[in-house]
Scaffold this motif. Structure first.
Motif, PDB file in Angstrom:
ATOM      1  N   ASP A 175       0.853  -1.190   0.000  1.00  0.00           N
ATOM      2  CA  ASP A 175       0.000   0.000   0.000  1.00  0.00           C
ATOM      3  C   ASP A 175       0.896   1.250   0.000  1.00  0.00           C
ATOM      4  O   ASP A 175       1.622   1.502   0.955  1.00  0.00           O
ATOM      5  CB  ASP A 175      -0.875  -0.062   1.254  1.00  0.00           C
ATOM      6  N   ILE A 176       0.832   2.045  -1.084  1.00  0.00           N
ATOM      7  CA  ILE A 176       1.738   3.194  -1.211  1.00  0.00           C
ATOM      8  C   ILE A 176       1.040   4.525  -0.936  1.00  0.00           C
ATOM      9  O   ILE A 176       1.583   5.580  -1.223  1.00  0.00           O
ATOM     10  CB  ILE A 176       2.387   3.247  -2.614  1.00  0.00           C
ATOM     11  N   THR A 177      -0.171   4.454  -0.341  1.00  0.00           N
ATOM     12  CA  THR A 177      -0.934   5.686  -0.112  1.00  0.00           C
ATOM     13  C   THR A 177      -0.100   6.746   0.618  1.00  0.00           C
ATOM     14  O   THR A 177      -0.121   7.909   0.255  1.00  0.00           O
ATOM     15  CB  THR A 177      -2.195   5.381   0.725  1.00  0.00           C
ATOM     16  N   ASP A 178       0.620   6.334   1.667  1.00  0.00           N
ATOM     17  CA  ASP A 178       1.341   7.298   2.500  1.00  0.00           C
ATOM     18  C   ASP A 178       2.845   7.257   2.273  1.00  0.00           C
ATOM     19  O   ASP A 178       3.607   7.727   3.111  1.00  0.00           O
ATOM     20  CB  ASP A 178       1.014   7.033   3.983  1.00  0.00           C
ATOM     21  N   LEU A 179       3.240   6.713   1.139  1.00  0.00           N
ATOM     22  CA  LEU A 179       4.675   6.639   0.849  1.00  0.00           C
ATOM     23  C   LEU A 179       5.196   8.016   0.430  1.00  0.00           C
ATOM     24  O   LEU A 179       4.674   8.630  -0.492  1.00  0.00           O
ATOM     25  CB  LEU A 179       4.930   5.620  -0.268  1.00  0.00           C
ATOM     26  N   LEU A 180       6.217   8.491   1.101  1.00  0.00           N
ATOM     27  CA  LEU A 180       6.819   9.781   0.749  1.00  0.00           C
ATOM     28  C   LEU A 180       8.072   9.585  -0.106  1.00  0.00           C
ATOM     29  O   LEU A 180       8.381  10.416  -0.955  1.00  0.00           O
ATOM     30  CB  LEU A 180       7.198  10.559   2.015  1.00  0.00           C
ATOM     31  N   SER A 181       8.810   8.510   0.152  1.00  0.00           N
ATOM     32  CA  SER A 181      10.021   8.277  -0.638  1.00  0.00           C
ATOM     33  C   SER A 181       9.630   7.832  -2.044  1.00  0.00           C
ATOM     34  O   SER A 181       8.548   7.295  -2.276  1.00  0.00           O
ATOM     35  CB  SER A 181      10.907   7.228   0.041  1.00  0.00           C
ATOM     36  N   ASP A 182      10.539   8.075  -2.970  1.00  0.00           N
ATOM     37  CA  ASP A 182      10.242   7.869  -4.386  1.00  0.00           C
ATOM     38  C   ASP A 182      10.639   6.455  -4.805  1.00  0.00           C
ATOM     39  O   ASP A 182      11.440   6.266  -5.701  1.00  0.00           O
ATOM     40  CB  ASP A 182      10.999   8.930  -5.206  1.00  0.00           C
TER      41      ASP A 182
END
Ligand SMILES: [Zn+2]
Length: 289
Positions: free
Chosen positions: A260-267
Motif C-alpha cells: 500500500d503506497i498511499t502514504d509513501l513519501l520516498s520515491d
C-alpha cells in the motif's frame, strides 16, 4: 470511512486474469472520483466469451501495467474502506486472486454486494443484473466497461440510500439487515514472527532487506522512516513512529507489507512492490511448511 465501488473484467475463466479495473468513490451522496485502468494479466490468454462481454483484446493490454502495479495506488482505500460491488463475490475474488498471483499478501477487505441491496430496494421480475437495475433507475452508463460498471454500482447504492433515506452506506446496510462481509486475508498466520523474512524467501530476490528503506507520512503529516533491523526470527521492518519505537508493527509497517503506497513519501514505489513480494513469498513458504 472511504466507500468505493469496484469492478473487474477478466481475460478468461480464472479469477487471477483481471484485464481491467474500475473504481468509483462515493461521499456526501454522490460519486466524487472515478478511475479505470487496463491491466496486463499474467497469461495472455483471452477467452472468446470474455472478449464478447468486455471487448478487450490482448493487444489492448500488451503495454498495460501488471495487476500489482495497477492496483498499488488503490490498495490503501480498498483495505481500509468499504467496497461496493455488483455481485461482490466475483470482484472480491478477483481482487484476492490477483494479489495472491502477484505474490502479495492479501489484507482483510470489508464489502457489501449491490445485488443484495437492489433485490431489497428495487426488486423486479426481470431480476437485478447491473444493466437491468441501472436502466430501471435511469442511470446512464456503458455496460461492461469496468470504470462505467463501477460508476453504475455506486449510483445504485446512492439511489438505494435516497430511497430508504439512509444517511450513508452503513446506515443503509443496517436498515436492510444486510451484514457487511469481512473477507479475511491470507495466507494463514506464518509460523515465523509476523513480518520477518525467511532466508529462503530472501534468496529469491535480488535486493537485500538492508537496502530497502522507506519514508512514510504519518496521520499528522510527520515523516517516519521505515527500514529493516535484524531480529531473532529474521530481518523485520522497524518504524521511527512512536508505536514503532515501542516495537509495535505500526500502521506504516503494515501498509508497506501489503504493498500500500498511499502514504509513501520516498520515491521508491517499486521497492514497496518488491518488499510486499518478499513478504508474500515468506508467508507462502512458511504456510507450506
Ligand atoms: Zn510507524
Amino acid at each position: 470511512m472511504t466507500v468505493l465501488a469496484l469492478d473487474f473484467e477478466t481475460a478468461n475463466e480464472r479469477r487471477d486474469s483481471a484485464c481491467a479495473v474500475g473504481l468509483a468513490w462515493i461521499a456526501d451522496g454522490r460519486v466524487i472520483r472515478r478511475e479505470s485502468h487496463l491491466i496486463r494479466p499474467p497469461e495472455m490468454r483471452f477467452s472468446p466469451g470474455n472478449i464478447r462481454v468486455h471487448g478487450i483484446l490482448p493487444a489492448n493490454v500488451a503495454d498495460a501495467p501488471d495487476f500489482a502495479t495497477a492496483m498499488a495506488p488503490y490498495l490503501g482505500d480498498l483495505r481500509r474502506g468499504l467496497i461496493l460491488a455488483h455481485n461482490a463475490s466475483f470482484d472480491i475474488g478477483v481482487l484476492r486472486a490477483g494479489l495472491v498471483r502477484a505474490g502479495l499478501p492479501v489484507p482483510d477487505f470489508s464489502y457489501l454486494c449491490t445485488v443484495q441491496i437492489a433485490r431489497r430496494v428495487f426488486p423486479a421480475p426481470e431480476g437485478c443484473g447491473l444493466g437491468k437495475v441501472a436502466r430501471r433507475l435511469g442511470i446512464r452508463f456503458e455496460h461492461h466497461d469496468a470504470g462505467e460498471d463501477a460508476y453504475a454500482c455506486a449510483e445504485i447504492a446512492l439511489a438505494a440510500m435516497r430511497e430508504r433515506e439512509a444517511a450513508d452506506v452503513h446506515a443503509l446496510a443496517a436498515a436492510l439487515g444486510l451484514p457487511i462481509t469481512r473477507a479475511t486475508g491470507g495466507p494463514a498466520v506464518p509460523r515465523r514472527a509476523p513480518g520477518a523474512i525467511s532466508g529462503r524467501a530472501m534468496a529469491a530476490f535480488p535486493q537485500t532487506p538492508a537496502a530497502l528503506r522507506f519514508a512514510m507520512r504519518g496521520s499528522t503529516g510527520n515523516r517516519y522512516d521505515v527500514s529493516f533491523e535484524e531480529r531473532p526470527g529474521g530481518p523485520q521492518l522497524r518504524c521511527t513512529c512512536t508505536a514503532g519505537r515501542f516495537g509495535v508493527r505500526c500502521r506504516h509497517v503494515k501498509a508497506l507489507e501489503v504493498g500500500d503506497i498511499t502514504d509513501l513519501l520516498s520515491d521508491n514505489a517499486a521497492d514497496v512492490l518488491l518488499l510486499a513480494r518478499m513478504l508474500g513469498a515468506k508467508a507462502h513458504v512458511a504456510g507450506a511448511a
